[in-house]
Every structure is written in C-alpha cells, then in structure tokens.
Design a protein around this motif. Structure first.
Motif, PDB file in Angstrom:
ATOM      1  N   ASP A 194      61.077 104.923 114.427  1.00 52.75           N
ATOM      2  CA  ASP A 194      62.134 103.932 114.655  1.00 52.75           C
ATOM      3  C   ASP A 194      63.433 104.325 113.963  1.00 52.75           C
ATOM      4  O   ASP A 194      64.518 103.999 114.443  1.00 52.75           O
ATOM      5  CB  ASP A 194      61.670 102.562 114.170  1.00 52.75           C
ATOM      6  CG  ASP A 194      60.620 101.947 115.088  1.00 52.75           C
ATOM      7  OD1 ASP A 194      60.699 102.169 116.305  1.00 52.75           O
ATOM      8  OD2 ASP A 194      59.707 101.262 114.583  1.00 52.75           O
ATOM      9  N   VAL A 195      63.332 105.025 112.843  1.00 49.17           N
ATOM     10  CA  VAL A 195      64.532 105.549 112.186  1.00 49.17           C
ATOM     11  C   VAL A 195      65.216 106.575 113.080  1.00 49.17           C
ATOM     12  O   VAL A 195      66.437 106.544 113.284  1.00 49.17           O
ATOM     13  CB  VAL A 195      64.181 106.177 110.818  1.00 49.17           C
ATOM     14  CG1 VAL A 195      65.418 106.820 110.197  1.00 49.17           C
ATOM     15  CG2 VAL A 195      63.601 105.121 109.879  1.00 49.17           C
ATOM     16  N   VAL A 196      64.424 107.478 113.625  1.00 54.14           N
ATOM     17  CA  VAL A 196      64.963 108.519 114.505  1.00 54.14           C
ATOM     18  C   VAL A 196      65.609 107.885 115.736  1.00 54.14           C
ATOM     19  O   VAL A 196      66.673 108.320 116.200  1.00 54.14           O
ATOM     20  CB  VAL A 196      63.841 109.495 114.903  1.00 54.14           C
ATOM     21  CG1 VAL A 196      64.276 110.401 116.040  1.00 54.14           C
ATOM     22  CG2 VAL A 196      63.421 110.327 113.699  1.00 54.14           C
ATOM     23  N   HIS A 197      64.966 106.858 116.263  1.00 54.81           N
ATOM     24  CA  HIS A 197      65.539 106.163 117.424  1.00 54.81           C
ATOM     25  C   HIS A 197      66.887 105.543 117.068  1.00 54.81           C
ATOM     26  O   HIS A 197      67.840 105.593 117.861  1.00 54.81           O
ATOM     27  CB  HIS A 197      64.571 105.081 117.900  1.00 54.81           C
ATOM     28  CG  HIS A 197      65.023 104.367 119.139  1.00 54.81           C
ATOM     29  ND1 HIS A 197      64.815 103.027 119.355  1.00 54.81           N
ATOM     30  CD2 HIS A 197      65.701 104.812 120.235  1.00 54.81           C
ATOM     31  CE1 HIS A 197      65.336 102.683 120.507  1.00 54.81           C
ATOM     32  NE2 HIS A 197      65.879 103.742 121.069  1.00 54.81           N
ATOM     33  N   ALA A 198      66.997 104.977 115.879  1.00 55.97           N
ATOM     34  CA  ALA A 198      68.265 104.390 115.450  1.00 55.97           C
ATOM     35  C   ALA A 198      69.356 105.453 115.347  1.00 55.97           C
ATOM     36  O   ALA A 198      70.523 105.195 115.674  1.00 55.97           O
ATOM     37  CB  ALA A 198      68.089 103.687 114.113  1.00 55.97           C
ATOM     38  N   VAL A 199      69.007 106.642 114.888  1.00 47.02           N
ATOM     39  CA  VAL A 199      69.977 107.733 114.806  1.00 47.02           C
ATOM     40  C   VAL A 199      70.525 108.060 116.189  1.00 47.02           C
ATOM     41  O   VAL A 199      71.744 108.188 116.386  1.00 47.02           O
ATOM     42  CB  VAL A 199      69.346 108.979 114.164  1.00 47.02           C
ATOM     43  CG1 VAL A 199      70.280 110.183 114.302  1.00 47.02           C
ATOM     44  CG2 VAL A 199      69.018 108.732 112.702  1.00 47.02           C
ATOM     45  N   ARG A 200      69.612 108.177 117.150  1.00 45.29           N
ATOM     46  CA  ARG A 200      70.079 108.527 118.492  1.00 45.29           C
ATOM     47  C   ARG A 200      70.973 107.425 119.066  1.00 45.29           C
ATOM     48  O   ARG A 200      71.997 107.701 119.706  1.00 45.29           O
ATOM     49  CB  ARG A 200      68.900 108.789 119.421  1.00 45.29           C
ATOM     50  CG  ARG A 200      69.332 109.602 120.648  1.00 45.29           C
ATOM     51  CD  ARG A 200      68.326 109.618 121.759  1.00 45.29           C
ATOM     52  NE  ARG A 200      67.020 110.106 121.370  1.00 45.29           N
ATOM     53  CZ  ARG A 200      66.020 110.261 122.234  1.00 45.29           C
ATOM     54  NH1 ARG A 200      66.215 109.976 123.516  1.00 45.29           N
ATOM     55  NH2 ARG A 200      64.835 110.694 121.844  1.00 45.29           N
ATOM     56  N   LEU A 201      70.601 106.177 118.840  1.00 44.06           N
ATOM     57  CA  LEU A 201      71.438 105.071 119.301  1.00 44.06           C
ATOM     58  C   LEU A 201      72.807 105.100 118.626  1.00 44.06           C
ATOM     59  O   LEU A 201      73.831 104.820 119.258  1.00 44.06           O
ATOM     60  CB  LEU A 201      70.739 103.744 119.014  1.00 44.06           C
ATOM     61  CG  LEU A 201      69.498 103.425 119.848  1.00 44.06           C
ATOM     62  CD1 LEU A 201      68.817 102.173 119.307  1.00 44.06           C
ATOM     63  CD2 LEU A 201      69.845 103.247 121.322  1.00 44.06           C
ATOM     64  N   ALA A 202      72.834 105.432 117.342  1.00 41.99           N
ATOM     65  CA  ALA A 202      74.101 105.482 116.612  1.00 41.99           C
ATOM     66  C   ALA A 202      75.007 106.588 117.144  1.00 41.99           C
ATOM     67  O   ALA A 202      76.236 106.454 117.120  1.00 41.99           O
ATOM     68  CB  ALA A 202      73.839 105.675 115.129  1.00 41.99           C
TER      69      ALA A 202
END
Length: 266
Positions: A194-202
């Motif tokens: 979920d952290v990695v997903h947040a990075v991509r969204l950012a």
C-alpha cells in the motif's frame, strides 16, 4: 506518468519495492544508493550519496520526478549526527539538486514520526491526522520534521510539487522478524504494497505545491479493537473522531482525498 523517475535509497526495503513497482509499471527507473541494489530487474543503477550535490545534480538532469527513500530509518543512539547529516542535510542537498536540474515533482518518504506523536511522544488528540501539531522528541523524529519543511520550501520556492508520504509502522509480508506496532505506535501499521501504491499515485496526482499524507491500514495491528484500546491505553487523550465508529487511531482522509488512496493489502 510513464517518464524517468530517480529513486534514492533504492537498496532499502521501501526503495527497492518502489523501484520494482515503477519499473513493472513501465517507467524508466534509476535507483540511487551508496551500494548496488540487489535485483533481477533491468532498471538503471547509480552508486552515489544524496549528500553529494554534484553527483545528485548530474543524476537528476532530464528526469521527470524523484522519489526520495534514502535515509536512516530510525534513531541510532550515539550516532545522532549521522541521523541529521543523512536525513536532513541529505534531503536538503537532494532538493537543491532537483532545483538546479529543474525537476518539478518530488515524492518524499517521510513518516508519522515527523509529527512526534508516537514512540516517546503522546498524541494531542485521537485519531491522529495530518493537521496534528508537530512535537518531535527524538533525533529521528526531528530529522523527519525538518526534511518535510525542506520539501515545503522546495515546493514554494520552485513553484513545484512536493508530496510527503507519512507511513505508520511498515510491515513486509513474509517477514517473520516483524513483531508489529504496540500502544506507543498507536497499533497503526501499513502494508509495504500500500505504501508503494501511494507512491505511484503521488507521481500521477494532479497537484502542485506542498502536501503531506498519513498512510495506515483501516484496522489496528494484531486484531485489537478500538474501544478496548481506547479505554485501556488512551483514556486521557481527547477523542476527535466524532460519533462515527472508527477502527483505527490514524485518520488517513488526506491520502484518500488528495491521492485517491485506499489501503487494500491484508
């Protein structure tokens, strides 16, 4: 975004996961670290130190964004200087390099520790949100707070975008050494995926300026129930969660509204 992204701290647990995810998403990735990244994926690597202004400036020319994962992940008693040197001076140097190279988007892996409300700190209220006042206690917490302020200055002075992600206790599936967060950490955790997903969204978010967002799962670690831990651990801390039942002590509404992020991994 399908462009070129530099990821600092590419050898660390979060940095490595970010590099792999962005590479698999079709982006051109350059991983920067002081030693080689162990991976079978053919993304680019650069051996370098975030405190080296000339090296970082050269690495950032022509790239579209920087994901800054480089830094010490916790306090090291007796080595406080290293914490400030790497986490604060390193971040400031990288941001100066980004300004010189005209990079207009930085995603910084900060931490809930920037608020100072976990560990030895005590929350001013619960659930903790992104507007919680900063009161860092340890050198690590202060380093995270100051790094965020450096990102704010970068965004304001360069008319750029700086997004600071604030994960809680990051868990890695399949790692038996992880005991998980306790009451001092608000029983708050977030899965690395979920952290990695947040990075991509950012990296894709239609945002300008400075932003910061907490990242936490929708439940408490270890199956703990909210009403039980509130009565047992946090009875003297004001509750600002309203009457709507919640299952966590960390409010991630900023990540949801700004990035469209929702924790999904269990």
């Amino acid at each position: 975004m399908t462009g070129h992204v530099v990821v600092t701290g590419g050898r660390g647990a979060i940095g490595a996961a970010v590099c792999e995810d962005l590479h698999q998403a079709g982006m051109t990735v350059t991983a920067v670290d002081v030693s080689p990244v162990r991976t079978a994926l053919p993304f680019q690597q650069l051996i370098g130190d975030v405190r080296d202004l000339d090296a970082m400036t050269a690495a950032l020319y022509g790239v579209d964004a920087v994901v800054h994962c480089g830094g010490l992940p916790s306090d090291r008693k007796g080595h406080e200087y290293d914490t400030y040197d790497i986490n604060v001076a390193g971040t400031c140097t990288l941001l100066l390099a980004a300004a010189r190279a005209e990079v207009r988007r930085v995603v910084h892996l900060s931490s809930i520790n920037a608020l100072g409300c976990v560990g030895a700190g005590v929350p001013a209220y619960l659930p903790v949100d992104d507007d919680h006042p900063h009161a860092p206690i340890s050198p690590y917490q202060l380093s995270k707070h100051l790094a965020e302020e450096a990102c704010r200055q970068f965004a304001n002075s360069q008319h750029a975008t700086a997004i600071c992600l604030r994960p809680t206790y990051v868990i890695h599936p399949g790692d038996p050494a992880r005991t998980g967060p306790g009451p001092a950490d608000l029983y708050a955790y977030v899965d690395i995926r979920d952290v990695v997903h947040a990075v991509r969204l950012a990296l894709h978010a239609d945002l300008t300026g400075f932003h910061a967002a907490l990242l936490a799962a929708d439940d408490l670690w270890g199956g703990h129930q909210l009403d039980t831990v509130l009565a047992r651990e946090y009875l003297d801390i004001p509750w600002r969660g309203g009457e709507t039942p919640r299952s966590t002590l960390v409010n991630c509404s900023r990540a949801r509204s700004l990035l469209g992020w929702t924790p999904t991994s269990v």
